[in-house]
Design a protein around this motif. Structure first.
Motif, PDB file in Angstrom:
ATOM      1  N   SER A  12       0.823  -1.217   0.000  1.00 28.73           N
ATOM      2  CA  SER A  12       0.000   0.000   0.000  1.00 28.73           C
ATOM      3  C   SER A  12       0.852   1.259   0.000  1.00 28.73           C
ATOM      4  O   SER A  12       1.953   1.269   0.543  1.00 28.73           O
ATOM      5  N   LYS A  16       1.780   2.586  -6.644  1.00 34.41           N
ATOM      6  CA  LYS A  16       1.489   1.726  -7.790  1.00 34.41           C
ATOM      7  C   LYS A  16       0.180   2.088  -8.493  1.00 34.41           C
ATOM      8  O   LYS A  16       0.099   1.972  -9.703  1.00 34.41           O
ATOM      9  N   SER A  34      -7.663  -3.353  -8.427  1.00 34.61           N
ATOM     10  CA  SER A  34      -8.238  -4.475  -7.668  1.00 34.61           C
ATOM     11  C   SER A  34      -8.392  -4.133  -6.192  1.00 34.61           C
ATOM     12  O   SER A  34      -9.259  -4.685  -5.511  1.00 34.61           O
ATOM     13  N   GLY A  35      -7.583  -3.200  -5.686  1.00 32.31           N
ATOM     14  CA  GLY A  35      -7.734  -2.755  -4.303  1.00 32.31           C
ATOM     15  C   GLY A  35      -9.118  -2.153  -4.094  1.00 32.31           C
ATOM     16  O   GLY A  35      -9.755  -2.367  -3.058  1.00 32.31           O
ATOM     17  N   ALA A  36      -9.606  -1.422  -5.106  1.00 35.14           N
ATOM     18  CA  ALA A  36     -10.930  -0.802  -5.008  1.00 35.14           C
ATOM     19  C   ALA A  36     -12.022  -1.869  -4.975  1.00 35.14           C
ATOM     20  O   ALA A  36     -13.064  -1.675  -4.346  1.00 35.14           O
ATOM     21  N   ARG A  39     -11.933  -2.996  -1.463  1.00 36.65           N
ATOM     22  CA  ARG A  39     -12.468  -1.920  -0.624  1.00 36.65           C
ATOM     23  C   ARG A  39     -13.992  -1.821  -0.751  1.00 36.65           C
ATOM     24  O   ARG A  39     -14.708  -1.603   0.238  1.00 36.65           O
ATOM     25  N   ALA A  94     -10.849  -3.920   4.408  1.00 38.48           N
ATOM     26  CA  ALA A  94     -10.535  -4.577   3.119  1.00 38.48           C
ATOM     27  C   ALA A  94      -9.363  -5.529   3.316  1.00 38.48           C
ATOM     28  O   ALA A  94      -9.363  -6.665   2.830  1.00 38.48           O
ATOM     29  N   SER A  95      -8.357  -5.068   4.046  1.00 38.89           N
ATOM     30  CA  SER A  95      -7.177  -5.891   4.284  1.00 38.89           C
ATOM     31  C   SER A  95      -7.547  -7.150   5.072  1.00 38.89           C
ATOM     32  O   SER A  95      -7.012  -8.232   4.815  1.00 38.89           O
ATOM     33  N   SER A  98      -9.779  -9.529   2.860  1.00 37.45           N
ATOM     34  CA  SER A  98      -9.044 -10.039   1.699  1.00 37.45           C
ATOM     35  C   SER A  98      -8.205 -11.261   2.067  1.00 37.45           C
ATOM     36  O   SER A  98      -7.657 -11.926   1.202  1.00 37.45           O
ATOM     37  N   ARG A 104     -11.769 -14.063  -1.763  1.00 42.02           N
ATOM     38  CA  ARG A 104     -10.849 -13.926  -2.906  1.00 42.02           C
ATOM     39  C   ARG A 104     -11.385 -14.669  -4.124  1.00 42.02           C
ATOM     40  O   ARG A 104     -11.366 -14.141  -5.234  1.00 42.02           O
ATOM     41  N   GLN A 111     -12.593  -9.699 -11.569  1.00 47.77           N
ATOM     42  CA  GLN A 111     -11.298  -9.137 -11.941  1.00 47.77           C
ATOM     43  C   GLN A 111     -10.877  -9.596 -13.336  1.00 47.77           C
ATOM     44  O   GLN A 111     -10.368  -8.808 -14.137  1.00 47.77           O
ATOM     45  N   GLY A 124      -2.546  -4.295  -8.066  1.00 49.08           N
ATOM     46  CA  GLY A 124      -2.979  -4.961  -6.839  1.00 49.08           C
ATOM     47  C   GLY A 124      -1.866  -5.610  -6.048  1.00 49.08           C
ATOM     48  O   GLY A 124      -0.768  -5.058  -5.914  1.00 49.08           O
ATOM     49  N   ASP A 126      -1.864  -9.427  -6.043  1.00 49.75           N
ATOM     50  CA  ASP A 126      -1.694 -10.776  -6.602  1.00 49.75           C
ATOM     51  C   ASP A 126      -2.022 -10.823  -8.089  1.00 49.75           C
ATOM     52  O   ASP A 126      -2.423 -11.856  -8.602  1.00 49.75           O
ATOM     53  N   MET A 127      -1.893  -9.673  -8.769  1.00 47.23           N
ATOM     54  CA  MET A 127      -2.223  -9.638 -10.197  1.00 47.23           C
ATOM     55  C   MET A 127      -1.295 -10.570 -10.991  1.00 47.23           C
ATOM     56  O   MET A 127      -1.743 -11.350 -11.818  1.00 47.23           O
ATOM     57  N   ARG A 175      -0.623  -3.433   7.929  1.00 42.72           N
ATOM     58  CA  ARG A 175      -1.345  -3.947   6.764  1.00 42.72           C
ATOM     59  C   ARG A 175      -0.406  -4.762   5.872  1.00 42.72           C
ATOM     60  O   ARG A 175      -0.768  -5.819   5.366  1.00 42.72           O
ATOM     61  N   ASP A 179      -0.868  -8.572   4.752  1.00 47.40           N
ATOM     62  CA  ASP A 179      -0.922  -8.915   3.325  1.00 47.40           C
ATOM     63  C   ASP A 179       0.182  -9.912   2.954  1.00 47.40           C
ATOM     64  O   ASP A 179      -0.016 -10.786   2.120  1.00 47.40           O
TER      65      ASP A 179
HETATM   66  O1  C5P Z   1      -4.430  -1.282  -2.789  1.00 48.18           O
HETATM   67  P1  C5P Z   1      -5.397  -0.936  -1.723  1.00 48.18           P
HETATM   68  O2  C5P Z   1      -4.776  -0.311  -0.518  1.00 48.18           O
HETATM   69  O3  C5P Z   1      -6.555  -0.141  -2.239  1.00 48.18           O
HETATM   70  O4  C5P Z   1      -6.013  -2.339  -1.253  1.00 48.18           O
HETATM   71  C1  C5P Z   1      -6.789  -2.448  -0.085  1.00 48.18           C
HETATM   72  C2  C5P Z   1      -6.589  -3.822   0.527  1.00 48.18           C
HETATM   73  O5  C5P Z   1      -7.130  -4.834  -0.331  1.00 48.18           O
HETATM   74  C3  C5P Z   1      -5.118  -4.202   0.710  1.00 48.18           C
HETATM   75  O6  C5P Z   1      -4.648  -3.872   1.991  1.00 48.18           O
HETATM   76  C4  C5P Z   1      -5.097  -5.700   0.513  1.00 48.18           C
HETATM   77  O7  C5P Z   1      -5.262  -6.372   1.731  1.00 48.18           O
HETATM   78  C5  C5P Z   1      -6.310  -5.989  -0.337  1.00 48.18           C
HETATM   79  N1  C5P Z   1      -5.983  -6.361  -1.711  1.00 48.18           N
HETATM   80  C6  C5P Z   1      -5.715  -7.686  -1.972  1.00 48.18           C
HETATM   81  N2  C5P Z   1      -5.460  -8.094  -3.246  1.00 48.18           N
HETATM   82  C7  C5P Z   1      -5.433  -7.217  -4.253  1.00 48.18           C
HETATM   83  C8  C5P Z   1      -5.666  -5.846  -3.999  1.00 48.18           C
HETATM   84  C9  C5P Z   1      -5.939  -5.443  -2.706  1.00 48.18           C
HETATM   85  O8  C5P Z   1      -5.707  -8.505  -1.063  1.00 48.18           O
HETATM   86  N3  C5P Z   1      -5.201  -7.653  -5.495  1.00 48.18           N
END
Ligand code: C5P
Length: 218
Positions: A12, A16, A34-36, A39, A94-95, A98, A104, A111, A124, A126-127, A175, A179
């Protein structure tokens, strides 16, 4: 036709999101934040009164998420939520959600559906490792915790939100820990990812670095 994918992963506040969306714009590609997606799931779960302990119910929320992205606008069941999603409480939940495997997997299809012509830049954790393991190029973007806390602090101040830089750094590191250490899709670079530490780079320098690699790939 094969649809090209550029995966940008990292912790975070590594910048990126900003870098990946600028790269998408330069290439004329679609962009997946993907974070959104996580979220928005957190926000919907919060409003339904759910906690991370309600894994099944949160997974149902994820599977039935009515989410629409258009430019900077993000609509959840028709409501504009882009601002709300940036909230620290939403990011923190979200964290937590997730880390739930069924959440997931419920968000996987959504996604994947972002991969449309002429191409996709996906941002993200894990893209490059889970969602698009066959991506044409993978970048793992990092910055020091101190730099990331400083950037987040400036961002908040510019929005008129007061914050404490030490608290921000502690929250960010907590966080990252969560993660990186979760069992499913932990935050880690794909073996074939190109690492970029942007602690001392401007956004433009990072964007140009990625675009250069993209042009020179294969
Ligand atoms: O990137 P961002 O801070 O918006 O993501 C919020 C939370 O979503 C992250 O802390 C992470 O735990 C989770 N996340 C994830 N996989 C992703 C993107 C985000 O687990 N591909």
């Amino acid at each position: 036709a094969r649809i090209p994918v550029l995966a940008v992963d990292g912790p975070s506040s590594s910048g990126k999101g900003t870098v990946a969306s600028a790269v998408a714009q330069h290439l004329g590609y679609h962009f997946l934040d993907s974070g959104a997606v996580y979220r928005a799931t957190a926000l919907a779960a919060m409003r339904a009164g759910l906690t991370p302990a309600d894994e099944h119910a949160v997974a149902v929320v994820a599977a039935t998420l009515d989410l629409a992205f258009e430019g900077k606008s993000i609509r959840l069941a028709g409501e504009e939520v882009a601002e709300l999603l940036r909230d620290e409480a939403v990011g923190s939940l979200a964290s937590k959600i997730s880390a739930l495997p069924s959440v997931r997997s419920a968000l996987r299809e959504l996604q994947l559906s972002f991969r449309r012509l002429p191409g996709l830049v996906a941002d993200g954790r894990d893209m490059g490792t889970v969602i698009f393991p066959g991506a044409d190029m993978k970048v793992f973007l990092t910055a020091s915790a101190a730099k990331r806390a400083e950037r987040r602090h400036k961002q908040l101040i510019s929005k008129g939100i007061s914050s404490n830089i030490d608290d921000l750094r502690a929250d960010l590191e907590a966080r990252d820990q969560r993660d990186q250490n979760r069992a499913v899709a932990p935050l880690k670079p794909a073996p074939d990812a190109l690492p970029l530490d942007n602690s001392d780079l401007t956004i433009d320098e990072s964007v140009n670095w990625v675009l250069n690699c993209w042009e020179q790939r294969r």
